[in-house]
Design a protein around this motif. Sequence first.
Motif, mmCIF file in Angstrom:
data_model
loop_
_atom_site.group_PDB
_atom_site.id
_atom_site.type_symbol
_atom_site.label_atom_id
_atom_site.label_comp_id
_atom_site.label_asym_id
_atom_site.label_seq_id
_atom_site.Cartn_x
_atom_site.Cartn_y
_atom_site.Cartn_z
ATOM 1 N N LEU A 131 31.370 38.146 39.258
ATOM 2 C CA LEU A 131 32.501 37.444 40.275
ATOM 3 C C LEU A 131 33.626 36.795 39.480
ATOM 4 O O LEU A 131 34.733 36.933 40.345
ATOM 5 N N SER A 191 36.811 39.100 38.104
ATOM 6 C CA SER A 191 37.840 39.709 38.784
ATOM 7 C C SER A 191 38.580 38.634 39.953
ATOM 8 O O SER A 191 39.669 38.782 39.972
ATOM 9 N N THR A 192 37.768 37.569 40.243
ATOM 10 C CA THR A 192 38.530 36.873 41.364
ATOM 11 C C THR A 192 39.015 35.596 40.591
ATOM 12 O O THR A 192 39.937 35.004 41.123
ATOM 13 N N TRP A 196 38.995 38.280 48.960
ATOM 14 C CA TRP A 196 37.557 38.756 48.780
ATOM 15 C C TRP A 196 36.558 38.485 49.964
ATOM 16 O O TRP A 196 35.933 37.570 50.094
ATOM 17 N N ILE A 249 36.450 43.871 42.987
ATOM 18 C CA ILE A 249 35.287 42.961 42.409
ATOM 19 C C ILE A 249 34.851 43.361 41.174
ATOM 20 O O ILE A 249 34.608 42.650 40.184
ATOM 21 N N TYR A 253 37.780 32.876 40.102
ATOM 22 C CA TYR A 253 37.075 31.516 40.714
ATOM 23 C C TYR A 253 35.920 30.916 39.722
ATOM 24 O O TYR A 253 35.257 31.962 39.100
ATOM 25 N N THR A 282 41.608 39.466 36.253
ATOM 26 C CA THR A 282 41.572 38.900 37.511
ATOM 27 C C THR A 282 42.473 39.919 38.481
ATOM 28 O O THR A 282 43.554 40.509 38.008
ATOM 29 N N GLY A 297 42.615 39.757 45.142
ATOM 30 C CA GLY A 297 41.814 39.672 46.444
ATOM 31 C C GLY A 297 42.590 40.143 47.597
ATOM 32 O O GLY A 297 43.454 40.876 47.512
#
Length: 495
Positions: free
Chosen positions: A53, A56-57, A135, A125, A59, A130, A133
């Motif tokens: 996660l 791609s995010t 998401w 995802i 976070y 990155t 979103g």
Amino acid sequence: MQQHEDNMGPVIPLPLSTKATGGIFSLAPGTNIYVEAGNEALRAIGEYLADKLRLSTGYAFKVLSGADGPQNGNIHLTTLGGDPALGDEGYELTVTQQDVRLSAPRPAGVFRGIQTIRQLLPPGIDSSSTQPGPWTIPTGTIRDYPRFAWRGTMLDVARHFFKVEDVKRYIDLAAYYKMNYFHMHLTDDQGWRIEIKSWPKLAEIGGRTALGGGPGGYYTQEEYAEIVAYAQSRYITIVPEIDIPGHTHAALVAYPELNCDGKAPTPYTGMEVGFSSLCIQNDEVYNFVNDVVKELAALTPGPYIHIGGDEARATKAEDYIHFIERVQQIVQTNGKQAIGWDEIAQAKLLPTTIAQRWNRDGAHPNLEQATKVIMSPAAKAYLDLKYTELTPLGQNWAGYIEVPDGYQWDPATVMPSVSEDRVLGVEAPLWSETLETMDDIEMMAFPRLPGYAEIGWSPQASRSWDEYKVRLAAHGPRLSALGVNFHPSPQVPWK
Ligand code: TNX
């Protein structure tokens, strides 16, 4: 039966039951993953999810202890209170607007459920860079477990050799579709691909060749152990295959004394099958088999050693029977269960020996004696068969397999005499005579592999091509995000 109108998203394999509740959960920069305290396996699964996660995010996704961590906006992974009826690989996923809760009686079930979470998120995802979103995951509940205990794929690393990194990537792609066995065809006429310390020339000499004359290669025992551990971290069991007594030319080049005439043949880099044989009357051959099986067994935590046994056309029938009966015993003495292709049914099988059904021309009549059978019927399940006559790679000796042909069959009806309870499951082999690169592997395996995964996992009554093709189409962008080179089949309504 699955209620398709209740689907939360295009999950493959189709879950057993899904109830969508119409809301949305969103991953946010502060979303964390809470795992059951003190459970190392779950912590590792939490880290695996976080790694996927984060890429791609963008976070942070901290992995924190305590399955009962704060509800607002987090993901919870636990085996506490998991319903035992879900079995070794089943899971329950509950998504509300406040949180995502994945519970399973066993860590393997949590790992399978993670793949569902990935597939419920937007395709981006699965990108390694990155993405923008948002998401979101649809809210609802999924209760899920597999139809069959065995859902596998095989890679032939003997005709052409594939690097450890390629094997790991293939394992990851199989894991995304909840497969649980990875069968490695480690030896054949064109090359021997696993280091055996007591017979070092097998890899040193037998590993030097490949089909077409390329450089070949082999896995050191350390590299093989690395593959085993990697697969284990994905809850996938490695099944090593040493193909004997035929398909052994590379071994005979390395150790001429295993050949009845004692002479070293010249290495073979062509595409024929069925011309080589170990010398069945030679006792040294059984020392050889025992040494190889013993070393492989020590490196392999899974319960199985595959002994091949196919197409031994250069071995006399009575010799073949004697050989298989002795070898399955050797495997048993080394603490493992033997698996062999169809032909081993000519011998009297131990109750623990498993047969793998592949032959286009029908099973050997004695195959009925096998307690358990893995279904890999070539005309349906061979990933190396061409999609159509236009497919540049692959073979067509058992016909063509377009994506719907690969999907529309039932393992329980392949052999009228072998009822569902004796079907261990499904395996899709990928033979590599015509394949040299990871791109080649992916072009043949995708998008058929998800279909074999679904045949093995989802109830027969809930499967139909018309419904599946729409879900598969939704996996086009996912496969693209994963960088997979796949066949853009005109039978699939890609968007
Ligand atoms: C048959 S399937 C074989 C392999 C070939 C394959 C090619 C089986 C057990 N034996 O040796 O690679 O066909 O499709």
